[in-house]
Design a protein around this motif. Sequence first.
Motif, PDB file in Angstrom:
ATOM      1  N   TYR A 125       0.816  -1.211   0.000  1.00 24.31           N
ATOM      2  CA  TYR A 125       0.000   0.000   0.000  1.00 24.31           C
ATOM      3  C   TYR A 125       0.857   1.272   0.000  1.00 24.31           C
ATOM      4  O   TYR A 125       0.425   2.310  -0.490  1.00 24.31           O
ATOM      5  N   MET A 126       2.074   1.180   0.528  1.00 24.56           N
ATOM      6  CA  MET A 126       2.955   2.343   0.537  1.00 24.56           C
ATOM      7  C   MET A 126       3.708   2.525  -0.775  1.00 24.56           C
ATOM      8  O   MET A 126       4.154   3.641  -1.080  1.00 24.56           O
ATOM      9  N   ASN A 127       3.848   1.457  -1.557  1.00 28.06           N
ATOM     10  CA  ASN A 127       4.735   1.507  -2.716  1.00 28.06           C
ATOM     11  C   ASN A 127       4.076   1.246  -4.066  1.00 28.06           C
ATOM     12  O   ASN A 127       4.632   1.631  -5.093  1.00 28.06           O
ATOM     13  N   ASP A 128       2.936   0.574  -4.073  1.00 28.27           N
ATOM     14  CA  ASP A 128       2.318   0.269  -5.363  1.00 28.27           C
ATOM     15  C   ASP A 128       1.703   1.536  -5.954  1.00 28.27           C
ATOM     16  O   ASP A 128       0.924   2.237  -5.288  1.00 28.27           O
ATOM     17  N   PRO A 129       2.026   1.883  -7.190  1.00 28.41           N
ATOM     18  CA  PRO A 129       1.521   3.123  -7.798  1.00 28.41           C
ATOM     19  C   PRO A 129      -0.004   3.213  -7.835  1.00 28.41           C
ATOM     20  O   PRO A 129      -0.576   4.283  -7.635  1.00 28.41           O
ATOM     21  N   GLU A 130      -0.668   2.073  -8.089  1.00 26.50           N
ATOM     22  CA  GLU A 130      -2.127   2.088  -8.157  1.00 26.50           C
ATOM     23  C   GLU A 130      -2.742   2.389  -6.790  1.00 26.50           C
ATOM     24  O   GLU A 130      -3.711   3.154  -6.680  1.00 26.50           O
ATOM     25  N   MET A 131      -2.173   1.795  -5.733  1.00 32.86           N
ATOM     26  CA  MET A 131      -2.666   2.064  -4.388  1.00 32.86           C
ATOM     27  C   MET A 131      -2.407   3.513  -3.998  1.00 32.86           C
ATOM     28  O   MET A 131      -3.275   4.193  -3.437  1.00 32.86           O
ATOM     29  N   GLN A 132      -1.208   4.013  -4.316  1.00 37.66           N
ATOM     30  CA  GLN A 132      -0.879   5.378  -3.957  1.00 37.66           C
ATOM     31  C   GLN A 132      -1.754   6.384  -4.704  1.00 37.66           C
ATOM     32  O   GLN A 132      -2.141   7.419  -4.149  1.00 37.66           O
ATOM     33  N   ALA A 133      -2.091   6.086  -5.936  1.00 36.47           N
ATOM     34  CA  ALA A 133      -2.975   6.973  -6.694  1.00 36.47           C
ATOM     35  C   ALA A 133      -4.355   7.037  -6.054  1.00 36.47           C
ATOM     36  O   ALA A 133      -4.990   8.106  -6.020  1.00 36.47           O
ATOM     37  N   ARG A 134      -4.829   5.908  -5.539  1.00 30.66           N
ATOM     38  CA  ARG A 134      -6.138   5.894  -4.874  1.00 30.66           C
ATOM     39  C   ARG A 134      -6.114   6.744  -3.614  1.00 30.66           C
ATOM     40  O   ARG A 134      -7.032   7.532  -3.369  1.00 30.66           O
ATOM     41  N   PHE A 135      -5.070   6.582  -2.805  1.00 34.77           N
ATOM     42  CA  PHE A 135      -4.995   7.359  -1.569  1.00 34.77           C
ATOM     43  C   PHE A 135      -4.868   8.850  -1.868  1.00 34.77           C
ATOM     44  O   PHE A 135      -5.457   9.686  -1.174  1.00 34.77           O
ATOM     45  N   GLN A 136      -4.122   9.187  -2.905  1.00 32.00           N
ATOM     46  CA  GLN A 136      -3.975  10.590  -3.283  1.00 32.00           C
ATOM     47  C   GLN A 136      -5.327  11.164  -3.710  1.00 32.00           C
ATOM     48  O   GLN A 136      -5.677  12.295  -3.353  1.00 32.00           O
ATOM     49  N   GLU A 137      -6.100  10.379  -4.434  1.00 27.31           N
ATOM     50  CA  GLU A 137      -7.434  10.810  -4.862  1.00 27.31           C
ATOM     51  C   GLU A 137      -8.329  11.061  -3.655  1.00 27.31           C
ATOM     52  O   GLU A 137      -9.154  11.989  -3.663  1.00 27.31           O
ATOM     53  N   LEU A 138      -8.175  10.246  -2.612  1.00 25.82           N
ATOM     54  CA  LEU A 138      -9.004  10.374  -1.417  1.00 25.82           C
ATOM     55  C   LEU A 138      -8.524  11.481  -0.482  1.00 25.82           C
ATOM     56  O   LEU A 138      -9.241  11.875   0.444  1.00 25.82           O
ATOM     57  N   GLY A 139      -7.315  11.966  -0.697  1.00 26.68           N
ATOM     58  CA  GLY A 139      -6.774  13.008   0.163  1.00 26.68           C
ATOM     59  C   GLY A 139      -6.270  12.494   1.491  1.00 26.68           C
ATOM     60  O   GLY A 139      -6.352  13.183   2.512  1.00 26.68           O
ATOM     61  N   ILE A 140      -5.734  11.274   1.480  1.00 25.74           N
ATOM     62  CA  ILE A 140      -5.193  10.682   2.706  1.00 25.74           C
ATOM     63  C   ILE A 140      -3.800  10.127   2.437  1.00 25.74           C
ATOM     64  O   ILE A 140      -3.427   9.862   1.293  1.00 25.74           O
ATOM     65  N   ILE A 141      -3.047   9.938   3.507  1.00 28.63           N
ATOM     66  CA  ILE A 141      -1.693   9.395   3.422  1.00 28.63           C
ATOM     67  C   ILE A 141      -1.654   8.085   4.203  1.00 28.63           C
ATOM     68  O   ILE A 141      -1.776   8.071   5.431  1.00 28.63           O
ATOM     69  N   PHE A 142      -1.506   6.982   3.486  1.00 26.35           N
ATOM     70  CA  PHE A 142      -1.382   5.677   4.142  1.00 26.35           C
ATOM     71  C   PHE A 142      -0.021   5.596   4.827  1.00 26.35           C
ATOM     72  O   PHE A 142       1.004   5.883   4.220  1.00 26.35           O
TER      73      PHE A 142
END
Length: 377
Positions: A125-142
């Motif tokens: 969740y910290m490194n996969d680009p697809e997961m990071q794009a989702r968190f960025q869209e949500l406005g949160i930092i995993f």
Amino acid sequence: MKRTWMAGLGVVAGVLAAGTASAQTEFNASIWFPDTHPLTGAGYVQWVEQLEEASDGDLVANLFTGSALLPPSAHLSGLQDGIAQVTYHAGTYTPSDLPEDNTLSILGLGLRDIMTAGFAVTDFYMNDPEMQARFQELGIIFAGGYATPQYHLICSTEVANLEDLEGLKIRMPGPIHADWARSVGATPVNVPSSEMFTGLERGQLDCAANAANDLKSRSLWDVAEYVNLVPLGSYFAGWEWAFNADFWQGLNDNQRRIMLDTISSSLVDALIAYESASMEALEEAPDHGVTIHEPNEEMLASVNDFANNVAPETAIEQGTEQFGLEDPEGLIKRFEETLAKWDELLKGVDRTDGEKLKEILHDNLYAEVDESSYGMQ
């Protein structure tokens, strides 16, 4: 750390501090489990104490536990809105917001090791680009994941074999568990874990699939006299720690480094405490009138077949049809590669050796996270 049990107390001060890095940065942290739960005790109570100490009193949390600040299902929206600056969140409560997370959570049915699962989820969740794009869209930092010990069947009626499950109402944590329940003739019930006690007490549930620690931490042994140790996998959806993006980006590099390093340590503490609490509860359960059954071969075969053959297909199908993901198969493949990486890194390591586990997690993950750039997009 400031402990707060009533909603409203400390909220204004925490929100005013969000997004700044002043002489003392005060913020709100929320986890809806009770204080007796290991994800609360080791994951938040001890973490915010370590955080304040490591920052020499700079980073101070107003800690809300239970539903004092936010109900369970609102720990994503409350984070986005800045009501809390860091939260725990169960991802299956908000599937439309976290489609990748919910797709991967289906694979939890087949996971058997809490450390491999918890470390791999955090890494992915910290490194996969697809997961990071989702968190960025949500406005949160995993910032850190978790995994549970094996889920088992905690029941008010005796369950010794598959036939005993016929017609029972069972609280299940996710859709793949619900599908397995239907496959053996049971009726899955979708309620949060906070409602297990009431459901079992009132007969609205016959069983609850959950980690055994809740026999003790939520007193389920007062309303459930039977446990079947059939392994129903590890639940990991969502996160143990995620930050409001504005708050995270308002911190300085040193503050973010302290956050990451203390979370790295606390993640291991939380997983060890969770597994230990589950084992201790099972050991104490007979003294509370609980009968424990080992799963027979037929029940084991049923779950393992579902985990190995049905779950991956279901994940791809739901990722495509329900969540509209472009490449759920690629997502799953990358996640399985991360699981294999951590399975190798943890091979032969004592799962109770906290210092060794912390060294492995820090050196192979958190030390590689750049505090000046992570989550700053």
